[in-house]
Design a protein around this motif. Structure first.
Motif, PDB file in Angstrom:
ATOM      1  N   LYS A 108       0.824  -1.333   0.053  1.00 32.69           N
ATOM      2  CA  LYS A 108      -0.027  -0.554  -0.107  1.00 32.69           C
ATOM      3  C   LYS A 108       0.525   1.404  -0.046  1.00 32.69           C
ATOM      4  CE  LYS A 108      -3.606  -2.116   0.949  1.00 32.69           C
ATOM      5  NZ  LYS A 108      -3.934  -3.063   0.414  1.00 32.69           N
ATOM      6  N   GLN A 109       2.070   1.704   0.433  1.00 35.32           N
ATOM      7  CA  GLN A 109       3.206   2.092   0.781  1.00 35.32           C
ATOM      8  C   GLN A 109       3.162   2.748  -0.758  1.00 35.32           C
ATOM      9  OE1 GLN A 109       6.031   1.061   3.022  1.00 35.32           O
ATOM     10  NE2 GLN A 109       5.146   1.204   4.437  1.00 35.32           N
ATOM     11  N   PHE A 110       3.246   1.921  -1.909  1.00 32.37           N
ATOM     12  CA  PHE A 110       3.424   2.684  -3.431  1.00 32.37           C
ATOM     13  C   PHE A 110       2.337   2.898  -3.711  1.00 32.37           C
ATOM     14  CE2 PHE A 110       6.504  -0.952  -2.792  1.00 32.37           C
ATOM     15  CZ  PHE A 110       7.265  -0.752  -3.061  1.00 32.37           C
ATOM     16  N   SER A 111       0.848   3.057  -3.297  1.00 37.62           N
ATOM     17  CA  SER A 111      -0.346   3.821  -3.778  1.00 37.62           C
ATOM     18  C   SER A 111      -0.224   4.712  -2.982  1.00 37.62           C
ATOM     19  CB  SER A 111      -1.460   2.779  -3.780  1.00 37.62           C
ATOM     20  OG  SER A 111      -2.708   3.334  -3.555  1.00 37.62           O
ATOM     21  N   PRO A 112      -0.862   6.199  -3.926  1.00 39.88           N
ATOM     22  CA  PRO A 112      -0.752   7.101  -3.893  1.00 39.88           C
ATOM     23  C   PRO A 112      -2.090   8.023  -2.727  1.00 39.88           C
ATOM     24  CG  PRO A 112      -0.669   7.434  -6.115  1.00 39.88           C
ATOM     25  CD  PRO A 112      -0.697   6.344  -5.219  1.00 39.88           C
ATOM     26  N   GLU A 113      -2.776   6.239  -3.107  1.00 36.39           N
ATOM     27  CA  GLU A 113      -3.872   6.991  -2.644  1.00 36.39           C
ATOM     28  C   GLU A 113      -4.516   6.923  -0.402  1.00 36.39           C
ATOM     29  OE1 GLU A 113      -6.857   3.695  -4.726  1.00 36.39           O
ATOM     30  OE2 GLU A 113      -7.043   5.325  -6.168  1.00 36.39           O
ATOM     31  N   TYR A 114      -3.077   5.343  -1.026  1.00 38.14           N
ATOM     32  CA  TYR A 114      -3.385   5.090   1.097  1.00 38.14           C
ATOM     33  C   TYR A 114      -2.162   5.962   2.066  1.00 38.14           C
ATOM     34  CZ  TYR A 114      -6.105   0.805   0.114  1.00 38.14           C
ATOM     35  OH  TYR A 114      -7.067  -0.193  -0.287  1.00 38.14           O
ATOM     36  N   ILE A 115      -2.794   6.275   2.647  1.00 39.73           N
ATOM     37  CA  ILE A 115      -2.157   8.011   3.214  1.00 39.73           C
ATOM     38  C   ILE A 115      -1.545   7.361   4.748  1.00 39.73           C
ATOM     39  CG2 ILE A 115      -2.819   9.260   2.089  1.00 39.73           C
ATOM     40  CD1 ILE A 115      -4.832  10.545   4.426  1.00 39.73           C
ATOM     41  N   PRO A 132      -6.798 -18.880  11.214  1.00 39.72           N
ATOM     42  CA  PRO A 132      -6.389 -18.272  11.708  1.00 39.72           C
ATOM     43  C   PRO A 132      -5.992 -16.777  11.164  1.00 39.72           C
ATOM     44  CG  PRO A 132      -4.826 -19.629  10.801  1.00 39.72           C
ATOM     45  CD  PRO A 132      -6.374 -19.647  10.864  1.00 39.72           C
ATOM     46  N   ALA A 133      -6.186 -14.964  11.344  1.00 40.93           N
ATOM     47  CA  ALA A 133      -6.269 -14.614  10.755  1.00 40.93           C
ATOM     48  C   ALA A 133      -5.515 -13.065  11.743  1.00 40.93           C
ATOM     49  CB  ALA A 133      -7.958 -13.803  11.359  1.00 40.93           C
ATOM     50  N   ALA A 134      -5.327 -12.187  10.949  1.00 36.23           N
ATOM     51  CA  ALA A 134      -4.430 -10.971  10.723  1.00 36.23           C
ATOM     52  C   ALA A 134      -5.471  -9.515  10.623  1.00 36.23           C
ATOM     53  CB  ALA A 134      -3.794 -11.157  10.718  1.00 36.23           C
ATOM     54  N   MET A 135      -4.981  -8.521  10.916  1.00 39.93           N
ATOM     55  CA  MET A 135      -5.872  -7.289  10.579  1.00 39.93           C
ATOM     56  C   MET A 135      -5.496  -6.013  10.249  1.00 39.93           C
ATOM     57  SD  MET A 135      -9.967  -5.155  12.157  1.00 39.93           S
ATOM     58  CE  MET A 135      -9.756  -6.752  12.605  1.00 39.93           C
ATOM     59  N   ALA A 136      -5.868  -5.772   9.416  1.00 40.72           N
ATOM     60  CA  ALA A 136      -4.909  -3.851   9.031  1.00 40.72           C
ATOM     61  C   ALA A 136      -6.198  -2.805   8.674  1.00 40.72           C
ATOM     62  CB  ALA A 136      -3.832  -4.289   7.568  1.00 40.72           C
ATOM     63  N   GLY A 137      -6.061  -1.956   9.318  1.00 41.57           N
ATOM     64  CA  GLY A 137      -7.338  -0.628   8.809  1.00 41.57           C
ATOM     65  C   GLY A 137      -6.092   0.361   8.149  1.00 41.57           C
ATOM     66  N   PHE A 138      -6.329   1.390   6.996  1.00 41.15           N
ATOM     67  CA  PHE A 138      -5.814   1.866   6.257  1.00 41.15           C
ATOM     68  C   PHE A 138      -7.103   3.832   5.952  1.00 41.15           C
ATOM     69  CE2 PHE A 138      -4.796  -2.029   5.097  1.00 41.15           C
ATOM     70  CZ  PHE A 138      -2.934  -1.926   4.950  1.00 41.15           C
ATOM     71  N   VAL A 139      -5.615   4.858   5.939  1.00 39.71           N
ATOM     72  CA  VAL A 139      -6.743   5.605   5.744  1.00 39.71           C
ATOM     73  C   VAL A 139      -6.319   6.470   4.404  1.00 39.71           C
ATOM     74  CG1 VAL A 139      -7.233   8.621   6.298  1.00 39.71           C
ATOM     75  CG2 VAL A 139      -5.965   6.586   7.713  1.00 39.71           C
ATOM     76  N   VAL A 140      -7.877   6.229   3.659  1.00 39.47           N
ATOM     77  CA  VAL A 140      -7.118   6.666   2.091  1.00 39.47           C
ATOM     78  C   VAL A 140      -7.949   7.510   1.611  1.00 39.47           C
ATOM     79  CG1 VAL A 140      -7.476   5.090   0.176  1.00 39.47           C
ATOM     80  CG2 VAL A 140      -7.723   3.478   2.052  1.00 39.47           C
ATOM     81  N   ILE A 141      -7.398   8.106   0.150  1.00 40.11           N
ATOM     82  CA  ILE A 141      -7.875   9.455   0.078  1.00 40.11           C
ATOM     83  C   ILE A 141      -8.425   8.604  -1.119  1.00 40.11           C
ATOM     84  CG2 ILE A 141      -7.494  11.085  -1.279  1.00 40.11           C
ATOM     85  CD1 ILE A 141      -7.915  11.493   1.973  1.00 40.11           C
ATOM     86  N   THR A 142      -9.668   8.981  -1.915  1.00 44.81           N
ATOM     87  CA  THR A 142     -10.271   8.780  -3.171  1.00 44.81           C
ATOM     88  C   THR A 142     -10.123   9.655  -4.610  1.00 44.81           C
ATOM     89  OG1 THR A 142     -12.150   9.222  -3.116  1.00 44.81           O
ATOM     90  CG2 THR A 142     -11.831   6.983  -1.847  1.00 44.81           C
ATOM     91  N   GLU A 143      -9.889   9.036  -5.364  1.00 37.72           N
ATOM     92  CA  GLU A 143      -9.916  10.200  -6.444  1.00 37.72           C
ATOM     93  C   GLU A 143     -10.290  11.433  -6.574  1.00 37.72           C
ATOM     94  OE1 GLU A 143     -10.158   7.803 -10.633  1.00 37.72           O
ATOM     95  OE2 GLU A 143      -8.364   7.000 -10.125  1.00 37.72           O
ATOM     96  N   ASP A 144     -11.858  10.899  -5.901  1.00 39.84           N
ATOM     97  CA  ASP A 144     -13.137  12.050  -5.460  1.00 39.84           C
ATOM     98  C   ASP A 144     -12.808  13.354  -4.233  1.00 39.84           C
ATOM     99  OD1 ASP A 144     -14.055  11.642  -8.111  1.00 39.84           O
ATOM    100  OD2 ASP A 144     -15.412  10.115  -6.571  1.00 39.84           O
ATOM    101  N   GLY A 145     -11.549  12.699  -3.625  1.00 42.15           N
ATOM    102  CA  GLY A 145     -11.199  13.417  -2.530  1.00 42.15           C
ATOM    103  C   GLY A 145     -11.952  13.185  -0.945  1.00 42.15           C
ATOM    104  N   ASP A 146     -12.471  12.041  -1.193  1.00 47.43           N
ATOM    105  CA  ASP A 146     -13.608  11.150   0.159  1.00 47.43           C
ATOM    106  C   ASP A 146     -12.295  10.817   0.909  1.00 47.43           C
ATOM    107  OD1 ASP A 146     -15.942  12.629  -0.976  1.00 47.43           O
ATOM    108  OD2 ASP A 146     -15.855  10.455  -2.133  1.00 47.43           O
ATOM    109  N   THR A 147     -12.359  10.557   2.174  1.00 50.91           N
ATOM    110  CA  THR A 147     -11.301   9.744   3.009  1.00 50.91           C
ATOM    111  C   THR A 147     -12.132   8.851   3.446  1.00 50.91           C
ATOM    112  OG1 THR A 147     -10.436  12.463   3.377  1.00 50.91           O
ATOM    113  CG2 THR A 147      -9.896  10.015   5.094  1.00 50.91           C
ATOM    114  N   LEU A 148     -11.699   7.278   3.467  1.00 54.21           N
ATOM    115  CA  LEU A 148     -12.326   6.841   4.049  1.00 54.21           C
ATOM    116  C   LEU A 148     -11.248   5.522   4.649  1.00 54.21           C
ATOM    117  CD1 LEU A 148     -13.285   5.229   0.289  1.00 54.21           C
ATOM    118  CD2 LEU A 148     -14.540   6.498   2.196  1.00 54.21           C
TER     119      LEU A 148
END
Length: 196
Positions: A108-115, A132-148
């Motif tokens: 995700k570090q190579f994608s400009p959407e993931y901040i 078995p599982a693991a979890m991650a959470g990311f902050v994303v900025i879409t092309e439209d400028g929405d923060t997810l």
């Protein structure tokens, strides 16, 4: 004769009202079921889905068949919310969900959407049912400028790898997150190594 016509007319009106009521009772909010050869999932009746298949095993024997199903409410006025399940086509190179999760974070570090990552969503050594599982959470900025927020659960069944994603608006009060988590809780693996 007038009384007979009046009684007949009242009977027709009452019958029509009962018929409408029965028809509306038939319309339910029962979830739809999505299913493919690898997994199934229940999703809301007013949602749609898109499916993508990645079958590179013919050209790259070390890879397996992958499939991604994305579920969403097709309403431009609703807040952004998607649920996505992906069976990875990647070959076996890691033994734990934490290693696959860490690779996901690095990619995700190579994608400009993931901040950035969300610290309280970074979890190790958890279970999703018997898996078995693991979890991650990311902050994303879409092309439209929405923060997810992009919440990702990495689940392993033997050497098969699944990504369960819940992406929702940054300003969510918890409603969208809970709904997405509820949809993902219906995820079932077919022909699981746990069944053998």
């Amino acid at each position: 004769m007038r009384k007979f016509l009046l009684v007949l007319l009242i009977g027709i009106v009452l019958s029509a009202c009962n018929t409408k009521e029965k028809r509306s009772e038939r319309k339910t909010n029962e979830p739809k079921v999505y299913s493919n050869e690898f997994f199934s999932l229940e999703y809301p009746s007013d949602w749609d889905y898109e499916e993508e298949i990645n079958d590179m095993a013919d050209t790259i024997p070390a890879m397996s068949k992958g499939i991604r199903a994305t579920f969403y409410k097709n309403n431009p006025y609703a807040p952004f919310h998607t649920v996505m399940v992906q069976k990875s086509a990647m070959f076996e190179c890691f033994e734990t969900p934490e290693e696959w999760r860490d690779l996901s974070v690095q990619m995700k570090q190579f994608s400009p959407e993931y901040i950035g990552t969300v610290d309280n969503l970074m979890l190790d050594s958890i279970q999703f049912g018997p898996y078995p599982a693991a979890m991650a959470g990311f902050v994303v900025i879409t092309e439209d400028g929405d923060t997810l927020i992009h919440k990702q659960l990495v689940v392993m069944d033997g050497h098969d790898l699944y990504y369960l994603n819940n992406s929702y608006d940054w300003n969510d009060d918890g409603t969208l997150q809970k709904k997405g988590d509820s949809i993902l809780s219906t995820f079932r693996i077919k022909n699981s190594s746990q069944d053998q």
